[in-house]
Design an enzyme around this catalytic site. Structure first.
Site, PDB file in Angstrom:
ATOM      1  N   LYS A  10       0.729  -1.148  -0.033  1.00 50.82           N
ATOM      2  CA  LYS A  10       0.084   0.008   0.001  1.00 50.82           C
ATOM      3  C   LYS A  10       0.729   1.237  -0.106  1.00 50.82           C
ATOM      4  CE  LYS A  10      -3.883  -2.049   2.234  1.00 50.82           C
ATOM      5  NZ  LYS A  10      -5.156  -1.901   3.210  1.00 50.82           N
ATOM      6  N   TYR A  50     -12.300  -2.121  -4.171  1.00 43.48           N
ATOM      7  CA  TYR A  50     -12.808  -2.266  -2.805  1.00 43.48           C
ATOM      8  C   TYR A  50     -14.294  -2.378  -2.734  1.00 43.48           C
ATOM      9  CZ  TYR A  50      -8.163  -2.163  -0.404  1.00 43.48           C
ATOM     10  OH  TYR A  50      -6.881  -2.422   0.255  1.00 43.48           O
ATOM     11  N   ASN A 113      -2.303   0.396   6.534  1.00 43.89           N
ATOM     12  CA  ASN A 113      -1.620  -0.994   7.113  1.00 43.89           C
ATOM     13  C   ASN A 113      -0.802  -1.831   6.142  1.00 43.89           C
ATOM     14  OD1 ASN A 113      -3.696  -2.039   5.290  1.00 43.89           O
ATOM     15  ND2 ASN A 113      -4.875  -3.189   6.918  1.00 43.89           N
ATOM     16  N   HIS A 116      -2.107  -5.421   1.519  1.00 40.63           N
ATOM     17  CA  HIS A 116      -3.446  -6.031   1.149  1.00 40.63           C
ATOM     18  C   HIS A 116      -3.194  -7.539   0.658  1.00 40.63           C
ATOM     19  CE1 HIS A 116      -7.581  -7.120  -0.187  1.00 40.63           C
ATOM     20  NE2 HIS A 116      -6.927  -7.455  -1.076  1.00 40.63           N
ATOM     21  N   GLU A 127      -9.844 -10.046  -7.560  1.00 41.48           N
ATOM     22  CA  GLU A 127      -8.483  -9.053  -7.678  1.00 41.48           C
ATOM     23  C   GLU A 127      -7.467  -9.286  -8.617  1.00 41.48           C
ATOM     24  OE1 GLU A 127      -7.697  -9.402  -3.275  1.00 41.48           O
ATOM     25  OE2 GLU A 127      -9.720  -8.375  -2.938  1.00 41.48           O
TER      26      GLU A 127
HETATM   27  P1  CMP Z   1      -7.428  -4.659   3.585  1.00 44.63           P
HETATM   28  O1  CMP Z   1      -6.785  -5.939   3.718  1.00 44.63           O
HETATM   29  O2  CMP Z   1      -6.716  -3.715   2.297  1.00 44.63           O
HETATM   30  O3  CMP Z   1      -8.911  -4.757   3.081  1.00 44.63           O
HETATM   31  C1  CMP Z   1      -9.646  -3.713   3.571  1.00 44.63           C
HETATM   32  C2  CMP Z   1      -9.269  -2.697   4.117  1.00 44.63           C
HETATM   33  O4  CMP Z   1     -10.080  -1.781   4.779  1.00 44.63           O
HETATM   34  C3  CMP Z   1      -8.516  -3.193   5.204  1.00 44.63           C
HETATM   35  O5  CMP Z   1      -7.093  -3.899   4.613  1.00 44.63           O
HETATM   36  C4  CMP Z   1      -8.199  -1.884   6.065  1.00 44.63           C
HETATM   37  O6  CMP Z   1      -6.903  -1.171   5.780  1.00 44.63           O
HETATM   38  C5  CMP Z   1      -9.218  -1.268   5.935  1.00 44.63           C
HETATM   39  N1  CMP Z   1     -10.415  -1.331   7.230  1.00 44.63           N
HETATM   40  C6  CMP Z   1     -10.796  -2.400   7.658  1.00 44.63           C
HETATM   41  N2  CMP Z   1     -11.521  -2.208   8.432  1.00 44.63           N
HETATM   42  C7  CMP Z   1     -11.073  -1.044   8.910  1.00 44.63           C
HETATM   43  C8  CMP Z   1     -11.816  -0.115   9.914  1.00 44.63           C
HETATM   44  N3  CMP Z   1     -12.515  -0.467  10.953  1.00 44.63           N
HETATM   45  N4  CMP Z   1     -11.324   1.138  10.082  1.00 44.63           N
HETATM   46  C9  CMP Z   1     -10.542   1.620   8.935  1.00 44.63           C
HETATM   47  N5  CMP Z   1      -9.968   0.885   7.866  1.00 44.63           N
HETATM   48  C10 CMP Z   1     -10.377  -0.457   7.954  1.00 44.63           C
END
Ligand code: CMP
Length: 145
Positions: A10, A50, A113, A116, A127
């Site tokens: 990311k 997403y 984070n 993904h 995806e």
């Molecule tokens: P990812 O694995 O990319 O899939 C969906 C993303 O949404 C997840 O990682 C997080 O980065 C984001 N996400 C999921 N839950 C939350 C949350 N409660 N608050 C903010 N971001 C979230």
């Protein structure tokens, strides 16, 4: 049976200079890279990727962040690749991630984070072709280590 999964490094991890570290962990774990490229998603492209999260409270922030800079999209293959990648990444919230996982080491928040990974074969089936055509995915044997 061998399985493919879609990973994104990311924008936070790209800006942090962690692309090599993240890719290296997957390679060291024995996953084979089938495809890899850097791409800067626009807002609409991030929303389409997403789309299952549309309507959730974090959707706007997530898609704003995911279009804030380039990402590195990767197809990885191994038996059980989806589960293996999710284990290597750690929990979605880095505060809850196990020591030694990618998110524990490189992520700053649940939204930013670092990585993904597809969460199911159905997600991977959407995806992977989102980023890569058949001619961009390459079959080769990894040398024994
Ligand atoms: P990812 O694995 O990319 O899939 C969906 C993303 O949404 C997840 O990682 C997080 O980065 C984001 N996400 C999921 N839950 C939350 C949350 N409660 N608050 C903010 N971001 C979230």
């Amino acid at each position: 049976m061998s399985e493919r999964t879609l990973v994104m490094v990311k924008p936070d991890a790209v800006r942090g200079g962690h692309v090599g570290d993240v890719v290296g962990r997957f390679e060291a774990a024995g996953l084979t890279i089938r495809a890899l490229k850097m791409i800067h998603l626009d807002r609409q492209e991030a929303e389409e990727f997403y789309r299952v999260h549309r309507g959730k409270p974090f959707f706007s922030g997530l898609t704003q962040f995911m279009s804030s800079g380039p990402i590195v999209a990767i197809v990885l293959e191994a038996p059980g690749a989806i589960t293996q990648v999710r284990r290597l990444m750690g929990a979605t919230d880095p505060a809850k991630a196990e020591p030694g996982t990618i998110r524990k080491d490189f992520a700053s928040s649940i939204e930013q984070n670092a990585v993904h990974g597809s969460d199911s074969p159905e997600s991977a089936a959407y995806e992977i072709p989102y980023f890569f055509g058949a001619l961009e995915q390459h079959a080769y044997e990894r040398a024994a280590r």
